[in-house]
Design a protein around this motif. Structure first.
Motif, PDB file in Angstrom:
ATOM      1  N   ASP A  67       0.860  -1.182   0.000  1.00  0.00           N
ATOM      2  CA  ASP A  67       0.000   0.000   0.000  1.00  0.00           C
ATOM      3  C   ASP A  67       0.898   1.234   0.000  1.00  0.00           C
ATOM      4  OD1 ASP A  67      -1.902   1.963   0.365  1.00  0.00           O
ATOM      5  OD2 ASP A  67      -2.924   0.959   2.027  1.00  0.00           O
ATOM      6  N   VAL A  68       0.926   1.952  -1.116  1.00  0.00           N
ATOM      7  CA  VAL A  68       1.773   3.137  -1.266  1.00  0.00           C
ATOM      8  C   VAL A  68       0.930   4.390  -1.003  1.00  0.00           C
ATOM      9  CG1 VAL A  68       3.144   4.498  -2.885  1.00  0.00           C
ATOM     10  CG2 VAL A  68       3.320   2.002  -2.890  1.00  0.00           C
ATOM     11  N   GLY A  69       1.392   5.210  -0.063  1.00  0.00           N
ATOM     12  CA  GLY A  69       0.574   6.324   0.399  1.00  0.00           C
ATOM     13  C   GLY A  69      -0.538   5.799   1.280  1.00  0.00           C
ATOM     14  N   ALA A  70      -0.170   4.905   2.197  1.00  0.00           N
ATOM     15  CA  ALA A  70      -1.148   4.115   2.946  1.00  0.00           C
ATOM     16  C   ALA A  70      -1.995   4.931   3.899  1.00  0.00           C
ATOM     17  CB  ALA A  70      -0.417   3.013   3.720  1.00  0.00           C
ATOM     18  N   LEU A  86      -1.460 -12.449   2.589  1.00  0.00           N
ATOM     19  CA  LEU A  86      -0.392 -13.169   3.287  1.00  0.00           C
ATOM     20  C   LEU A  86       0.609 -12.226   3.945  1.00  0.00           C
ATOM     21  CD1 LEU A  86       0.314 -15.924   0.602  1.00  0.00           C
ATOM     22  CD2 LEU A  86      -1.240 -16.029   2.567  1.00  0.00           C
ATOM     23  N   GLU A  87       0.901 -11.114   3.276  1.00  0.00           N
ATOM     24  CA  GLU A  87       1.826 -10.122   3.811  1.00  0.00           C
ATOM     25  C   GLU A  87       1.323  -8.737   3.427  1.00  0.00           C
ATOM     26  OE1 GLU A  87       5.700 -10.855   2.246  1.00  0.00           O
ATOM     27  OE2 GLU A  87       5.897 -12.818   3.174  1.00  0.00           O
ATOM     28  N   LEU A  88       1.603  -7.759   4.284  1.00  0.00           N
ATOM     29  CA  LEU A  88       1.141  -6.398   4.039  1.00  0.00           C
ATOM     30  C   LEU A  88       2.262  -5.422   4.350  1.00  0.00           C
ATOM     31  CD1 LEU A  88      -1.099  -4.317   3.451  1.00  0.00           C
ATOM     32  CD2 LEU A  88      -1.808  -4.524   5.842  1.00  0.00           C
ATOM     33  N   THR A  89       2.590  -4.585   3.366  1.00  0.00           N
ATOM     34  CA  THR A  89       3.600  -3.538   3.536  1.00  0.00           C
ATOM     35  C   THR A  89       2.954  -2.196   3.267  1.00  0.00           C
ATOM     36  OG1 THR A  89       5.371  -5.026   2.801  1.00  0.00           O
ATOM     37  CG2 THR A  89       5.843  -2.664   2.762  1.00  0.00           C
ATOM     38  N   ALA A  90       3.233  -1.221   4.127  1.00  0.00           N
ATOM     39  CA  ALA A  90       2.670   0.116   3.984  1.00  0.00           C
ATOM     40  C   ALA A  90       3.790   1.138   3.883  1.00  0.00           C
ATOM     41  CB  ALA A  90       1.775   0.448   5.168  1.00  0.00           C
ATOM     42  N   VAL A  91       3.660   2.043   2.905  1.00  0.00           N
ATOM     43  CA  VAL A  91       4.613   3.135   2.719  1.00  0.00           C
ATOM     44  C   VAL A  91       3.857   4.456   2.829  1.00  0.00           C
ATOM     45  CG1 VAL A  91       6.216   4.258   1.123  1.00  0.00           C
ATOM     46  CG2 VAL A  91       6.077   1.755   1.192  1.00  0.00           C
ATOM     47  N   GLY A  95       4.535   9.640   9.719  1.00  0.00           N
ATOM     48  CA  GLY A  95       4.778   8.618  10.725  1.00  0.00           C
ATOM     49  C   GLY A  95       3.610   8.387  11.659  1.00  0.00           C
ATOM     50  N   GLU A  96       2.874   9.456  11.986  1.00  0.00           N
ATOM     51  CA  GLU A  96       1.737   9.308  12.897  1.00  0.00           C
ATOM     52  C   GLU A  96       0.634   8.464  12.276  1.00  0.00           C
ATOM     53  OE1 GLU A  96      -1.487  12.218  15.151  1.00  0.00           O
ATOM     54  OE2 GLU A  96       0.556  12.947  14.806  1.00  0.00           O
ATOM     55  N   LEU A  97       0.340   8.704  11.003  1.00  0.00           N
ATOM     56  CA  LEU A  97      -0.665   7.883  10.331  1.00  0.00           C
ATOM     57  C   LEU A  97      -0.197   6.437  10.205  1.00  0.00           C
ATOM     58  CD1 LEU A  97      -1.961  10.284   7.537  1.00  0.00           C
ATOM     59  CD2 LEU A  97      -3.210   9.503   9.552  1.00  0.00           C
ATOM     60  N   LEU A  98       1.093   6.232   9.941  1.00  0.00           N
ATOM     61  CA  LEU A  98       1.616   4.872   9.832  1.00  0.00           C
ATOM     62  C   LEU A  98       1.502   4.117  11.147  1.00  0.00           C
ATOM     63  CD1 LEU A  98       4.833   5.086   7.619  1.00  0.00           C
ATOM     64  CD2 LEU A  98       2.682   3.914   7.089  1.00  0.00           C
ATOM     65  N   THR A  99       1.718   4.808  12.261  1.00  0.00           N
ATOM     66  CA  THR A  99       1.559   4.159  13.561  1.00  0.00           C
ATOM     67  C   THR A  99       0.129   3.658  13.734  1.00  0.00           C
ATOM     68  OG1 THR A  99       3.296   5.509  14.558  1.00  0.00           O
ATOM     69  CG2 THR A  99       1.694   4.512  16.051  1.00  0.00           C
ATOM     70  N   THR A 113       4.493  -4.601   7.682  1.00  0.00           N
ATOM     71  CA  THR A 113       5.794  -3.961   7.548  1.00  0.00           C
ATOM     72  C   THR A 113       5.558  -2.496   7.222  1.00  0.00           C
ATOM     73  OG1 THR A 113       6.842  -6.005   6.781  1.00  0.00           O
ATOM     74  CG2 THR A 113       7.961  -3.933   6.274  1.00  0.00           C
ATOM     75  N   ILE A 114       6.144  -1.613   7.999  1.00  0.00           N
ATOM     76  CA  ILE A 114       5.912  -0.179   7.866  1.00  0.00           C
ATOM     77  C   ILE A 114       7.182   0.501   7.379  1.00  0.00           C
ATOM     78  CG2 ILE A 114       5.310   1.923   9.106  1.00  0.00           C
ATOM     79  CD1 ILE A 114       3.012  -0.073   8.810  1.00  0.00           C
ATOM     80  N   LEU A 115       7.065   1.276   6.306  1.00  0.00           N
ATOM     81  CA  LEU A 115       8.197   2.023   5.765  1.00  0.00           C
ATOM     82  C   LEU A 115       7.827   3.491   5.710  1.00  0.00           C
ATOM     83  CD1 LEU A 115       9.201  -0.363   2.838  1.00  0.00           C
ATOM     84  CD2 LEU A 115      10.313  -0.149   5.059  1.00  0.00           C
TER      85      LEU A 115
END
Length: 275
Positions: A67-70, A86-91, A95-99, A113-115
């Motif tokens: 998910d880009v611009g998650a 199965l797996e989820l990555t967020a970019v 940082g506050e929204l990612l948390t 996985t958070i980037l």
């Protein structure tokens, strides 16, 4: 002029006139995190729209999601528990929204996985996924080509992009005219985005749809405050801004965010080239 150059030039025209910006009592560059959080929670509870439908179809077989611009997770998290992710990555750069994204994903039973950073700057350290999602990001980008190329090369099956039919800030244009007597740009639009894809050799599937009305702010006063700041107006204009919003047809019981995505949306998807 190419479609890509026209896109960049039209976005550049959104710069606020220097004399208005210099007189602004507060920064007009408001990121209403509460809107993204409320939207994510609403979509997790009851997902709607063509973007969700396209993502579910692409994940008929178990797969991974990028998910880009998650933001807070409105685009990808509604999939959890509904299709085999199965797996989820967020970019995302916030940082506050990612948390909040990570907390919601964990509550739904899938650690993510958070980037933290910007795309495509993080592309080299981001894993390829079966499905790449990107919800309501492209109007923030002047240089579309590398952004879209990195999306495509990170998707094994499908890239799915959600974009407002018109630049979201156009909803504020009548208010800029009313309070500052200036005309703001009318574009770019989703059709301009499609033209850039064609120029890049991408032939997408396109679905146009409308988001259901919902309260994106907890109160009308909250919407009024954010709108006032976006318009570079002082605090003592709150009453005037509230009246202007009502005259625009805003329902105080369902205060929308004028500026983040709007209700007329387009879902655009195409095959990935990731390996």
């Amino acid at each position: 002029m190419t479609a890509l150059h026209r896109w960049a030039d039209t976005l550049a025209a959104w710069a606020i006139p220097p004399e208005i910006l210099a007189a602004a009592p507060e920064s007009p560059w408001v990121l209403p995190r509460q809107v993204f959080e409320r939207r994510a929670d609403a979509q997790i509870a009851a997902p709607t729209g063509e973007t969700h439908a396209a993502a579910r179809a692409a994940l008929a077989e178990p797969g991974s999601v990028l998910d880009v611009g998650a933001a807070a997770g409105a685009t990808s998290l509604p999939l959890l528990g509904r299709v085999p992710v199965l797996e989820l990555t967020a970019v995302d750069a916030d940082g506050e929204l990612l948390t909040g994204f990570a907390a919601r994903a964990a509550d739904l039973g899938l650690p993510s996985t958070i980037l933290s950073g910007r795309w495509p700057d993080l592309a080299d350290e981001t894993p390829v996924a079966d499905v790449v999602l990107c919800g309501n990001v492209v109007y923030n980008l002047a240089d579309l080509a590398p952004f879209l190329h990195a999306l495509t090369t990170h998707a094994r099956r499908r890239v799915i992009v959600e974009v407002a039919a018109a630049h979201p800030l156009t909803e504020l244009n009548p208010l800029w005219r009313r309070f500052h007597d200036i005309e703001r740009p009318a574009g770019p639009t989703a059709d301009d985005f499609l033209a850039t894809l064609g120029e890049l050799g991408v032939e997408p599937t396109v679905a146009r749809w409308r988001r259901r009305p919902e309260a994106e702010y907890a109160t009308f006063a909250e919407l009024t405050d954010v709108t006032r700041r976006r318009l570079c107006l002082p605090a003592d204009t709150e009453t005037e801004v509230a009246a202007a919003l009502r005259e625009l047809g805003v329902d105080p019981a369902l205060p929308p965010d004028l500026g983040s995505s709007g209700r007329e949306l387009v879902t655009v998807s195409w095959p990935g080239r990731g390996v």
